[in-house]
Scaffold this active site. Structure first.
Site, PDB file in Angstrom:
ATOM      1  N   GLU A   1       5.609  -5.290   6.868  1.00  0.00           N
ATOM      2  CA  GLU A   1       6.917  -5.243   6.191  1.00  0.00           C
ATOM      3  C   GLU A   1       7.960  -5.702   7.204  1.00  0.00           C
ATOM      4  O   GLU A   1       8.052  -5.121   8.299  1.00  0.00           O
ATOM      5  CB  GLU A   1       7.266  -3.797   5.821  1.00  0.00           C
ATOM      6  CG  GLU A   1       6.779  -3.329   4.501  1.00  0.00           C
ATOM      7  CD  GLU A   1       7.199  -1.879   4.225  1.00  0.00           C
ATOM      8  OE1 GLU A   1       7.506  -1.582   3.084  1.00  0.00           O
ATOM      9  OE2 GLU A   1       7.194  -1.040   5.151  1.00  0.00           O
TER      10      GLU A   1
ATOM     11  N   HIS B   1       7.209  -3.776  10.586  1.00  0.00           N
ATOM     12  CA  HIS B   1       6.460  -2.543  10.319  1.00  0.00           C
ATOM     13  C   HIS B   1       5.002  -2.846   9.975  1.00  0.00           C
ATOM     14  O   HIS B   1       4.719  -3.421   8.925  1.00  0.00           O
ATOM     15  CB  HIS B   1       7.157  -1.781   9.170  1.00  0.00           C
ATOM     16  CG  HIS B   1       6.537  -0.457   8.881  1.00  0.00           C
ATOM     17  ND1 HIS B   1       6.485   0.096   7.627  1.00  0.00           N
ATOM     18  CD2 HIS B   1       5.922   0.433   9.707  1.00  0.00           C
ATOM     19  CE1 HIS B   1       5.867   1.266   7.687  1.00  0.00           C
ATOM     20  NE2 HIS B   1       5.518   1.492   8.932  1.00  0.00           N
TER      21      HIS B   1
ATOM     22  N   SER C   1       8.906   3.504  10.798  1.00  0.00           N
ATOM     23  CA  SER C   1       8.554   3.522   9.381  1.00  0.00           C
ATOM     24  C   SER C   1       9.689   4.058   8.536  1.00  0.00           C
ATOM     25  O   SER C   1       9.609   4.024   7.311  1.00  0.00           O
ATOM     26  CB  SER C   1       7.296   4.354   9.164  1.00  0.00           C
ATOM     27  OG  SER C   1       7.372   5.542   9.896  1.00  0.00           O
TER      28      SER C   1
ATOM     29  N   ASN D   1       6.680   3.081   2.213  1.00  0.00           N
ATOM     30  CA  ASN D   1       6.873   4.530   2.313  1.00  0.00           C
ATOM     31  C   ASN D   1       7.814   5.072   1.241  1.00  0.00           C
ATOM     32  O   ASN D   1       7.726   6.243   0.869  1.00  0.00           O
ATOM     33  CB  ASN D   1       7.354   4.912   3.705  1.00  0.00           C
ATOM     34  CG  ASN D   1       6.216   4.892   4.704  1.00  0.00           C
ATOM     35  OD1 ASN D   1       5.080   5.188   4.353  1.00  0.00           O
ATOM     36  ND2 ASN D   1       6.501   4.506   5.928  1.00  0.00           N
TER      37      ASN D   1
HETATM   38  N1  CAA Z   1     -11.050  -4.964  14.083  1.00  0.00           N
HETATM   39  C1  CAA Z   1     -11.226  -5.775  13.007  1.00  0.00           C
HETATM   40  N2  CAA Z   1     -11.761  -5.348  11.837  1.00  0.00           N
HETATM   41  C2  CAA Z   1     -12.179  -4.080  11.791  1.00  0.00           C
HETATM   42  C3  CAA Z   1     -12.049  -3.209  12.876  1.00  0.00           C
HETATM   43  C4  CAA Z   1     -11.460  -3.703  14.068  1.00  0.00           C
HETATM   44  N3  CAA Z   1     -11.289  -2.926  15.110  1.00  0.00           N
HETATM   45  N4  CAA Z   1     -12.535  -2.005  12.519  1.00  0.00           N
HETATM   46  C5  CAA Z   1     -12.964  -2.133  11.253  1.00  0.00           C
HETATM   47  N5  CAA Z   1     -12.759  -3.375  10.809  1.00  0.00           N
HETATM   48  C6  CAA Z   1     -13.055  -3.911   9.469  1.00  0.00           C
HETATM   49  C7  CAA Z   1     -14.493  -3.655   9.082  1.00  0.00           C
HETATM   50  O1  CAA Z   1     -15.331  -4.676   9.557  1.00  0.00           O
HETATM   51  C8  CAA Z   1     -14.403  -3.663   7.581  1.00  0.00           C
HETATM   52  O2  CAA Z   1     -14.292  -4.992   7.120  1.00  0.00           O
HETATM   53  P1  CAA Z   1     -15.061  -5.488   5.792  1.00  0.00           P
HETATM   54  O3  CAA Z   1     -14.429  -4.722   4.680  1.00  0.00           O
HETATM   55  O4  CAA Z   1     -14.785  -6.955   5.760  1.00  0.00           O
HETATM   56  O5  CAA Z   1     -16.482  -5.124   6.027  1.00  0.00           O
HETATM   57  C9  CAA Z   1     -13.054  -2.974   7.317  1.00  0.00           C
HETATM   58  O6  CAA Z   1     -12.289  -3.191   8.509  1.00  0.00           O
HETATM   59  C10 CAA Z   1     -13.183  -1.492   7.040  1.00  0.00           C
HETATM   60  O7  CAA Z   1     -13.738  -0.868   8.190  1.00  0.00           O
HETATM   61  P2  CAA Z   1     -14.727   0.388   8.165  1.00  0.00           P
HETATM   62  O8  CAA Z   1     -15.930   0.050   7.330  1.00  0.00           O
HETATM   63  O9  CAA Z   1     -14.955   0.816   9.565  1.00  0.00           O
HETATM   64  O10 CAA Z   1     -13.911   1.530   7.541  1.00  0.00           O
HETATM   65  P3  CAA Z   1     -13.830   2.074   6.077  1.00  0.00           P
HETATM   66  O11 CAA Z   1     -14.445   1.171   5.084  1.00  0.00           O
HETATM   67  O12 CAA Z   1     -14.277   3.479   6.169  1.00  0.00           O
HETATM   68  O13 CAA Z   1     -12.236   2.017   5.864  1.00  0.00           O
HETATM   69  C11 CAA Z   1      -9.962   2.337   6.330  1.00  0.00           C
HETATM   70  C12 CAA Z   1     -11.387   2.637   6.766  1.00  0.00           C
HETATM   71  C13 CAA Z   1      -9.643   0.875   6.547  1.00  0.00           C
HETATM   72  C14 CAA Z   1      -9.059   3.186   7.208  1.00  0.00           C
HETATM   73  C15 CAA Z   1      -9.829   2.694   4.801  1.00  0.00           C
HETATM   74  O14 CAA Z   1     -10.252   4.002   4.579  1.00  0.00           O
HETATM   75  C16 CAA Z   1      -8.435   2.526   4.309  1.00  0.00           C
HETATM   76  O15 CAA Z   1      -7.981   1.434   4.019  1.00  0.00           O
HETATM   77  N6  CAA Z   1      -7.684   3.673   4.215  1.00  0.00           N
HETATM   78  C17 CAA Z   1      -6.297   3.655   3.841  1.00  0.00           C
HETATM   79  C18 CAA Z   1      -5.489   3.293   5.048  1.00  0.00           C
HETATM   80  C19 CAA Z   1      -4.008   3.249   4.741  1.00  0.00           C
HETATM   81  O16 CAA Z   1      -3.557   3.502   3.651  1.00  0.00           O
HETATM   82  N7  CAA Z   1      -3.240   2.916   5.777  1.00  0.00           N
HETATM   83  C20 CAA Z   1      -1.824   2.874   5.679  1.00  0.00           C
HETATM   84  C21 CAA Z   1      -1.277   4.190   6.092  1.00  0.00           C
HETATM   85  S1  CAA Z   1       0.475   4.231   5.911  1.00  0.00           S
HETATM   86  C22 CAA Z   1       1.026   3.516   7.314  1.00  0.00           C
HETATM   87  O17 CAA Z   1       0.344   3.146   8.199  1.00  0.00           O
HETATM   88  C23 CAA Z   1       2.469   3.290   7.395  1.00  0.00           C
HETATM   89  C24 CAA Z   1       3.363   4.408   7.660  1.00  0.00           C
HETATM   90  O18 CAA Z   1       4.488   4.112   7.946  1.00  0.00           O
HETATM   91  C25 CAA Z   1       3.000   5.825   7.516  1.00  0.00           C
END
Ligand code: CAA
Length: 283
Positions: free
Chosen positions: A152, A140, A119, A190
Site C-alpha cells: 500500500e 506499507h 500501518s 487495516n
Molecule cells: N520466500 C519466498 N517464498 C516463500 C517463503 C520465503 N521465505 N516462505 C514461504 N514462501 C512461499 C511458499 O513457497 C509458498 O508458495 P506457493 O504457494 O507458491 O507454494 C507460500 O509462500 C506459502 O508458504 P507456506 O507453505 O510456508 O505457508 P502456508 O501455506 O502455511 O501460508 C501464510 C502461510 C502465507 C502466512 C498464510 O497462512 C497466509 O497468507 N496467512 C495470512 C497472512 C496475512 O493475512 N498477512 C497480512 C497480515 S496484516 C499485515 O501484515 C499488515 C498490518 O498492518 C497488520
C-alpha cells in the site's frame, strides 16, 4: 532518479522482510537496528527466510547468497547516508518515528525518498519534521513480506507526483502489486481488517462459538488462509490493539473500539505467536 541503495530502519519482523525483498531484487541494502543483539536477530531471520526460499524452490542457493551479500547491517543511522530511498520500519511510536525522520532528513542526500512502513500512524506528521515533505510517503508492506504480494502506498497532500512515480517503479521492481491510499489511519487494508478482527474477538468473548470453530468457519466458509483469531496471533495482539486505538482516536467510531478481552490479553503479555501465547498456545 535511480534507486541503487535502500536503507531500512528496524530489522524486526517487517524490517527484516523488507531488507530481504529489496536485496533479492538486486538493491544494495543498509539495515539499521538500535543494538547489535536486535540486528543479529534480524539478520538471522533473513538468513532463515532465504534458506526457506531455496528449500521451496523460490530462489537458487546462488541467488540467496547474492541477496545476503547485498545486505549490510549497522547500528548507526549515519551509515544510511548514501541511500536513495529509506523505509522506516521501527516500532509504532510517533515520537520515535519523528526523531528518526528528523535525523534522516539531515543525513540523507537531498534527492532521497523517505518512507514509513507504519500501518496506522499519520505520514503527514512524520513529513512535518523534515524539509522534504514532497519526498515523504508511506510504503506499507504485509507480513510475511517475502510472501505477501501487496504494497500500500500512502500519499500525503505534500507527496509529489515524481515521488509517487519513483516509488511505483521501486514497488514493481520488488515484484509486488501496488495500491494507493490517502493518509488516513488504517489506509485500505487495516481500515477493513481491524473491525473484522475486533468483531472476531467480540463474538469469541460473547461465547458465540469456540475459537477453533470461529477460525474454521472463516477459513473453510470464506476460503481465507487463516481464521481471524489465528491471524490476530500471527500479526500480534499488541500490534492490532495499537492500530485499533490509533483508528479509534482519529475516527471515534465504535467499530474501532478495542474489546476488553483484547486489551486484557495484551496487558497480560499474551501477544500471540511472538510471546508463545495468544488465542492459541505456541509454547
Ligand atoms: N520466500 C519466498 N517464498 C516463500 C517463503 C520465503 N521465505 N516462505 C514461504 N514462501 C512461499 C511458499 O513457497 C509458498 O508458495 P506457493 O504457494 O507458491 O507454494 C507460500 O509462500 C506459502 O508458504 P507456506 O507453505 O510456508 O505457508 P502456508 O501455506 O502455511 O501460508 C501464510 C502461510 C502465507 C502466512 C498464510 O497462512 C497466509 O497468507 N496467512 C495470512 C497472512 C496475512 O493475512 N498477512 C497480512 C497480515 S496484516 C499485515 O501484515 C499488515 C498490518 O498492518 C497488520
Amino acid at each position: 532518479m535511480e534507486i541503487n541503495q535502500v536503507g531500512v530502519v528496524g530489522c524486526g519482523l517487517m524490517g527484516s522482510g523488507i531488507a530481504e525483498v529489496c536485496a533479492r531484487a538486486g538493491y544494495r541494502v543498509v539495515v539499521c537496528e538500535v543494538n547489535t543483539e536486535f540486528l543479529e536477530k534480524g539478520l538471522n531471520r533473513i538468513r532463515k527466510s532465504l534458506s526457506k526460499a531455496v528449500a521451496r524452490g523460490k530462489s537458487t542457493q546462488e541467488q540467496a547468497d547474492q541477496a545476503l551479500a547485498q545486505i549490510q547491517g549497522t547500528v548507526n543511522l549515519s551509515d544510511l547516508a548514501d541511500c536513495d530511498l529509506v523505509v522506516e520500519a521501527a516500532i509504532e511510536n510517533m515520537d520515535l518515528k519523528k526523531d528518526i525522520f528528523a535525523q534522516l532528513d539531515s543525513i540523507l542526500p537531498p534527492h532521497a525518498i523517505l518512507a514509513s512502513n507504519t500501518s496506522s500512524l499519520c505520514i503527514t506528521e512524520m513529513a512535518s519534521v523534515t524539509q522534504r515533505g514532497d519526498k515523504v510517503l508511506g510504503i506499507h508492506f504485509f507480513n510475511p513480506v517475502p510472501v505477501m504480494p501487496l504494497i500500500e502506498f500512502v500519499r500525503t497532500i505534500l507527496t509529489s507526483d515524481e515521488t509517487m512515480d519513483i516509488a511505483w517503479q521501486f514497488g514493481a521492481s520488488l515484484g509486488k502489486t501496488m495500491v494507493v491510499a490517502k493518509d488516513t489511519p488504517g489506509f485500505i487494508v487495516n481500515r477493513l481488517l481491524i473491525p473484522y478482527l475486533l468483531d472476531a474477538v467480540r463474538v469469541y468473548e460473547d461465547g458465540l462459538a469456540s475459537r477453533e470453530d470461529i477460525d474454521t468457519a472463516i477459513k473453510l466458509g470464506l476460503n481465507h488462509p487463516m481464521g481471524p483469531l489465528t491471524l490476530l496471533d500471527f500479526v500480534g495482539l499488541d500490534t492490532c490493539l495499537f492500530i485499533a486505538d490509533a483508528m479509534f482516536d482519529e475516527y471515534k467510531d465504535p467499530r474501532y473500539a478495542a474489546p476488553p478481552l483484547l486489551r486484557r490479553m495484551v496487558l497480560a503479555g499474551q501477544l500471540g505467536r511472538k510471546s508463545g501465547q495468544g488465542f492459541y498456545d505456541y509454547s
